[in-house]
Design a protein around this motif. Structure first.
Motif, PDB file in Angstrom:
ATOM      1  N   VAL A 175      34.088 -10.637  -1.200  1.00 39.06           N
ATOM      2  CA  VAL A 175      34.538  -9.844  -0.048  1.00 39.06           C
ATOM      3  C   VAL A 175      35.741 -10.497   0.627  1.00 39.06           C
ATOM      4  CG1 VAL A 175      33.884  -8.974   2.229  1.00 39.06           C
ATOM      5  CG2 VAL A 175      32.264  -8.836   0.339  1.00 39.06           C
ATOM      6  N   THR A 176      35.762 -11.820   0.639  1.00 40.79           N
ATOM      7  CA  THR A 176      36.878 -12.551   1.235  1.00 40.79           C
ATOM      8  C   THR A 176      38.196 -12.201   0.557  1.00 40.79           C
ATOM      9  OG1 THR A 176      35.317 -14.378   1.584  1.00 40.79           O
ATOM     10  CG2 THR A 176      37.639 -14.854   1.937  1.00 40.79           C
ATOM     11  N   LEU A 177      38.129 -11.876  -0.733  1.00 39.09           N
ATOM     12  CA  LEU A 177      39.337 -11.601  -1.506  1.00 39.09           C
ATOM     13  C   LEU A 177      39.737 -10.125  -1.518  1.00 39.09           C
ATOM     14  CD1 LEU A 177      38.665 -13.842  -4.645  1.00 39.09           C
ATOM     15  CD2 LEU A 177      40.107 -14.387  -2.682  1.00 39.09           C
ATOM     16  N   PHE A 178      38.983  -9.265  -0.866  1.00 36.08           N
ATOM     17  CA  PHE A 178      39.288  -7.829  -0.885  1.00 36.08           C
ATOM     18  C   PHE A 178      40.737  -7.507  -0.494  1.00 36.08           C
ATOM     19  CE2 PHE A 178      34.902  -5.546  -0.616  1.00 36.08           C
ATOM     20  CZ  PHE A 178      34.605  -6.030  -1.886  1.00 36.08           C
ATOM     21  N   PRO A 179      41.284  -8.134   0.548  1.00 29.53           N
ATOM     22  CA  PRO A 179      42.674  -7.809   0.914  1.00 29.53           C
ATOM     23  C   PRO A 179      43.653  -8.070  -0.224  1.00 29.53           C
ATOM     24  CG  PRO A 179      41.605  -9.023   2.673  1.00 29.53           C
ATOM     25  CD  PRO A 179      40.696  -9.108   1.499  1.00 29.53           C
ATOM     26  N   LEU A 180      43.392  -9.127  -1.018  1.00 27.06           N
ATOM     27  CA  LEU A 180      44.251  -9.439  -2.164  1.00 27.06           C
ATOM     28  C   LEU A 180      43.958  -8.487  -3.316  1.00 27.06           C
ATOM     29  CD1 LEU A 180      45.120 -12.950  -3.520  1.00 27.06           C
ATOM     30  CD2 LEU A 180      44.306 -11.194  -5.091  1.00 27.06           C
ATOM     31  N   MET A 181      42.683  -8.232  -3.563  1.00 21.85           N
ATOM     32  CA  MET A 181      42.295  -7.359  -4.671  1.00 21.85           C
ATOM     33  C   MET A 181      42.900  -5.965  -4.545  1.00 21.85           C
ATOM     34  SD  MET A 181      38.259  -8.222  -5.145  1.00 21.85           S
ATOM     35  CE  MET A 181      37.648  -9.744  -5.893  1.00 21.85           C
ATOM     36  N   PHE A 182      42.922  -5.445  -3.320  1.00 24.51           N
ATOM     37  CA  PHE A 182      43.345  -4.059  -3.109  1.00 24.51           C
ATOM     38  C   PHE A 182      44.743  -3.936  -2.507  1.00 24.51           C
ATOM     39  CE2 PHE A 182      38.668  -3.992  -2.996  1.00 24.51           C
ATOM     40  CZ  PHE A 182      38.435  -3.126  -4.051  1.00 24.51           C
ATOM     41  N   GLY A 183      45.462  -5.037  -2.426  1.00 26.71           N
ATOM     42  CA  GLY A 183      46.843  -4.987  -1.965  1.00 26.71           C
ATOM     43  C   GLY A 183      47.007  -4.563  -0.531  1.00 26.71           C
ATOM     44  N   LEU A 184      46.063  -4.953   0.333  1.00 25.33           N
ATOM     45  CA  LEU A 184      46.083  -4.496   1.725  1.00 25.33           C
ATOM     46  C   LEU A 184      46.767  -5.477   2.673  1.00 25.33           C
ATOM     47  CD1 LEU A 184      42.433  -3.107   1.934  1.00 25.33           C
ATOM     48  CD2 LEU A 184      44.552  -1.803   1.645  1.00 25.33           C
ATOM     49  N   LEU A 185      47.231  -6.595   2.148  1.00 22.21           N
ATOM     50  CA  LEU A 185      47.833  -7.610   3.012  1.00 22.21           C
ATOM     51  C   LEU A 185      49.216  -7.965   2.481  1.00 22.21           C
ATOM     52  CD1 LEU A 185      46.587  -9.119   5.481  1.00 22.21           C
ATOM     53  CD2 LEU A 185      46.142 -11.038   3.957  1.00 22.21           C
ATOM     54  N   PRO A 186      50.263  -7.844   3.295  1.00 20.80           N
ATOM     55  CA  PRO A 186      51.605  -8.194   2.813  1.00 20.80           C
ATOM     56  C   PRO A 186      51.728  -9.699   2.574  1.00 20.80           C
ATOM     57  CG  PRO A 186      51.654  -7.747   5.166  1.00 20.80           C
ATOM     58  CD  PRO A 186      50.282  -7.358   4.693  1.00 20.80           C
ATOM     59  N   GLN A 187      52.549 -10.083   1.608  1.00 27.99           N
ATOM     60  CA  GLN A 187      52.722 -11.506   1.302  1.00 27.99           C
ATOM     61  C   GLN A 187      53.320 -12.268   2.470  1.00 27.99           C
ATOM     62  OE1 GLN A 187      54.129 -12.780  -2.619  1.00 27.99           O
ATOM     63  NE2 GLN A 187      54.053 -10.650  -3.280  1.00 27.99           N
ATOM     64  N   SER A 188      53.999 -11.561   3.354  1.00 30.18           N
ATOM     65  CA  SER A 188      54.609 -12.216   4.509  1.00 30.18           C
ATOM     66  C   SER A 188      53.561 -12.652   5.538  1.00 30.18           C
ATOM     67  CB  SER A 188      55.611 -11.269   5.174  1.00 30.18           C
ATOM     68  OG  SER A 188      54.974 -10.041   5.548  1.00 30.18           O
ATOM     69  N   ASP A 189      52.358 -12.107   5.449  1.00 27.37           N
ATOM     70  CA  ASP A 189      51.267 -12.473   6.358  1.00 27.37           C
ATOM     71  C   ASP A 189      50.751 -13.848   5.966  1.00 27.37           C
ATOM     72  OD1 ASP A 189      48.674 -12.690   7.652  1.00 27.37           O
ATOM     73  OD2 ASP A 189      48.739 -10.526   7.960  1.00 27.37           O
ATOM     74  N   GLU A 190      50.688 -14.781   6.915  1.00 28.26           N
ATOM     75  CA  GLU A 190      50.256 -16.143   6.601  1.00 28.26           C
ATOM     76  C   GLU A 190      48.838 -16.185   6.049  1.00 28.26           C
ATOM     77  OE1 GLU A 190      48.810 -17.352  11.141  1.00 28.26           O
ATOM     78  OE2 GLU A 190      50.653 -18.202  10.285  1.00 28.26           O
ATOM     79  N   ARG A 191      48.039 -15.180   6.344  1.00 33.53           N
ATOM     80  CA  ARG A 191      46.672 -15.135   5.837  1.00 33.53           C
ATOM     81  C   ARG A 191      46.637 -14.865   4.333  1.00 33.53           C
ATOM     82  NH1 ARG A 191      44.409 -10.802  10.041  1.00 33.53           N
ATOM     83  NH2 ARG A 191      46.320  -9.840   9.293  1.00 33.53           N
ATOM     84  N   PHE A 192      47.705 -14.274   3.807  1.00 38.81           N
ATOM     85  CA  PHE A 192      47.773 -14.026   2.372  1.00 38.81           C
ATOM     86  C   PHE A 192      47.788 -15.339   1.610  1.00 38.81           C
ATOM     87  CE2 PHE A 192      50.210 -13.577  -1.546  1.00 38.81           C
ATOM     88  CZ  PHE A 192      49.507 -12.561  -2.181  1.00 38.81           C
ATOM     89  N   GLN A 193      48.587 -16.300   2.062  1.00 35.63           N
ATOM     90  CA  GLN A 193      48.648 -17.594   1.388  1.00 35.63           C
ATOM     91  C   GLN A 193      47.316 -18.318   1.477  1.00 35.63           C
ATOM     92  OE1 GLN A 193      51.248 -18.729  -0.500  1.00 35.63           O
ATOM     93  NE2 GLN A 193      49.759 -20.304  -1.092  1.00 35.63           N
ATOM     94  N   ALA A 194      46.595 -18.141   2.583  1.00 32.09           N
ATOM     95  CA  ALA A 194      45.276 -18.761   2.721  1.00 32.09           C
ATOM     96  C   ALA A 194      44.320 -18.214   1.662  1.00 32.09           C
ATOM     97  CB  ALA A 194      44.720 -18.517   4.123  1.00 32.09           C
ATOM     98  N   LEU A 195      44.422 -16.915   1.371  1.00 35.09           N
ATOM     99  CA  LEU A 195      43.591 -16.317   0.325  1.00 35.09           C
ATOM    100  C   LEU A 195      43.945 -16.870  -1.046  1.00 35.09           C
ATOM    101  CD1 LEU A 195      43.419 -12.525   1.308  1.00 35.09           C
ATOM    102  CD2 LEU A 195      41.687 -14.282   1.644  1.00 35.09           C
ATOM    103  N   VAL A 196      45.233 -17.004  -1.309  1.00 35.15           N
ATOM    104  CA  VAL A 196      45.685 -17.544  -2.596  1.00 35.15           C
ATOM    105  C   VAL A 196      45.197 -18.985  -2.761  1.00 35.15           C
ATOM    106  CG1 VAL A 196      47.706 -18.200  -3.968  1.00 35.15           C
ATOM    107  CG2 VAL A 196      47.695 -16.040  -2.708  1.00 35.15           C
ATOM    108  N   ASP A 197      45.309 -19.778  -1.689  1.00 33.39           N
ATOM    109  CA  ASP A 197      44.858 -21.174  -1.745  1.00 33.39           C
ATOM    110  C   ASP A 197      43.358 -21.257  -2.024  1.00 33.39           C
ATOM    111  OD1 ASP A 197      47.423 -22.000  -1.209  1.00 33.39           O
ATOM    112  OD2 ASP A 197      47.082 -22.307   0.939  1.00 33.39           O
ATOM    113  N   MET A 198      42.588 -20.362  -1.420  1.00 34.26           N
ATOM    114  CA  MET A 198      41.141 -20.349  -1.642  1.00 34.26           C
ATOM    115  C   MET A 198      40.818 -19.924  -3.068  1.00 34.26           C
ATOM    116  SD  MET A 198      38.190 -18.269   0.439  1.00 34.26           S
ATOM    117  CE  MET A 198      38.787 -18.935   2.004  1.00 34.26           C
ATOM    118  N   LEU A 199      41.543 -18.927  -3.561  1.00 35.22           N
ATOM    119  CA  LEU A 199      41.295 -18.412  -4.902  1.00 35.22           C
ATOM    120  C   LEU A 199      41.587 -19.453  -5.973  1.00 35.22           C
ATOM    121  CD1 LEU A 199      40.649 -16.182  -6.910  1.00 35.22           C
ATOM    122  CD2 LEU A 199      42.959 -15.279  -6.572  1.00 35.22           C
TER     123      LEU A 199
END
Length: 244
Positions: free
Chosen positions: A139-163
């Protein structure tokens, strides 16, 4: 986004507007229902729950029970203390063999212990608060899975780091369903507590591919995509070979 692009290419203006509205709705749900501002991650909203406490650096319930029907000093819970039985069920007694059940063989025998029963009345008296799940997983990765978060959002990099962190979600076999750092990892009824689910891994791969194809800076995302794809395909091939 893809569906609205397809509708636009086909000249389906009404459908294009519909898909754009769906995306806006999903983005709103993402922000309002799935983002835990305190923890700084996306996760399930659990609603009103009994207050959590911090133990060994983790937020856990006041009463930490196992979910596999085992209990006692031979069956420790993730905190390393004797396992107790599920307080929501009727099998809340622990016998000398370390199994949960009900009746005289579990509740009345010498050495047996009886745990609490959380009835509706008992739960109503507990102190509660609105809480998000504390468990990091798919569930934590849903924004990345479904393309709902722009790469410019700092939270996107946090998801990538976790993944890409092997101590969190990335493994040699694919993306784990639960973070390896979680107290519940590979415990109890191990269903969503470590197994690699192919459908969720497909969504993670698709999301990574869409992001790196739409970006001028493909390096990190493409490398992670290729690593995850290779791990997953090798895992599938090995399972097929083993199963015949």
């Amino acid at each position: 986004t893809k569906m609205s692009d397809i509708a636009s290419a086909l000249g389906k203006t009404q459908d294009e507007s519909m898909y754009q509205q769906i995306r806006l709705t999903l983005s709103g749900v993402l922000e309002n229902r799935l983002y835990d501002t305190k923890a700084g991650i996306f996760n399930d909203f659990a609603g009103e729950q009994p207050l959590m406490i911090r133990k060994n650096g983790h937020m856990v319930p006041n009463f930490f029970w196992r979910t596999d029907g085992l209990c006692g000093p031979k069956n420790l819970n993730p905190l390393g203390t004797p396992g107790v039985c599920d307080p929501f069920g009727t099998n809340n007694c622990c016998n000398t063999e370390g199994k949960c059940g009900t009746g005289s063989d579990y509740c009345d025998c010498q050495g047996c212990t009886q745990g609490p029963r959380w009835t509706t009345e008992v739960i109503a008296k507990m102190k509660k608060s609105l809480q998000f799940s504390v468990h990091r997983g798919y569930v934590t990765l849903f924004p990345l899975m479904f393309g709902l978060l722009p790469q410019s959002d700092e939270r996107f990099q946090a998801l990538v780091d976790m993944l890409k962190d092997s101590k969190e979600l990335l493994s040699n076999y694919g993306v784990r369903s639960l973070s390896a750092s979680d107290l519940l990892y590979k415990t109890g009824a191990d269903y969503w507590r470590s197994p690699i689910w192919i459908n969720m891994n497909y969504l993670a791969l698709r999301g990574l591919r869409e992001y790196y194809l739409d970006s001028d800076q493909t390096g990190e995302l493409q490398e992670l995509y290729e690593e995850l794809k290779e791990n997953l395909l090798i895992n599938i091939a090995n399972i097929l070979e083993e199963s015949g």
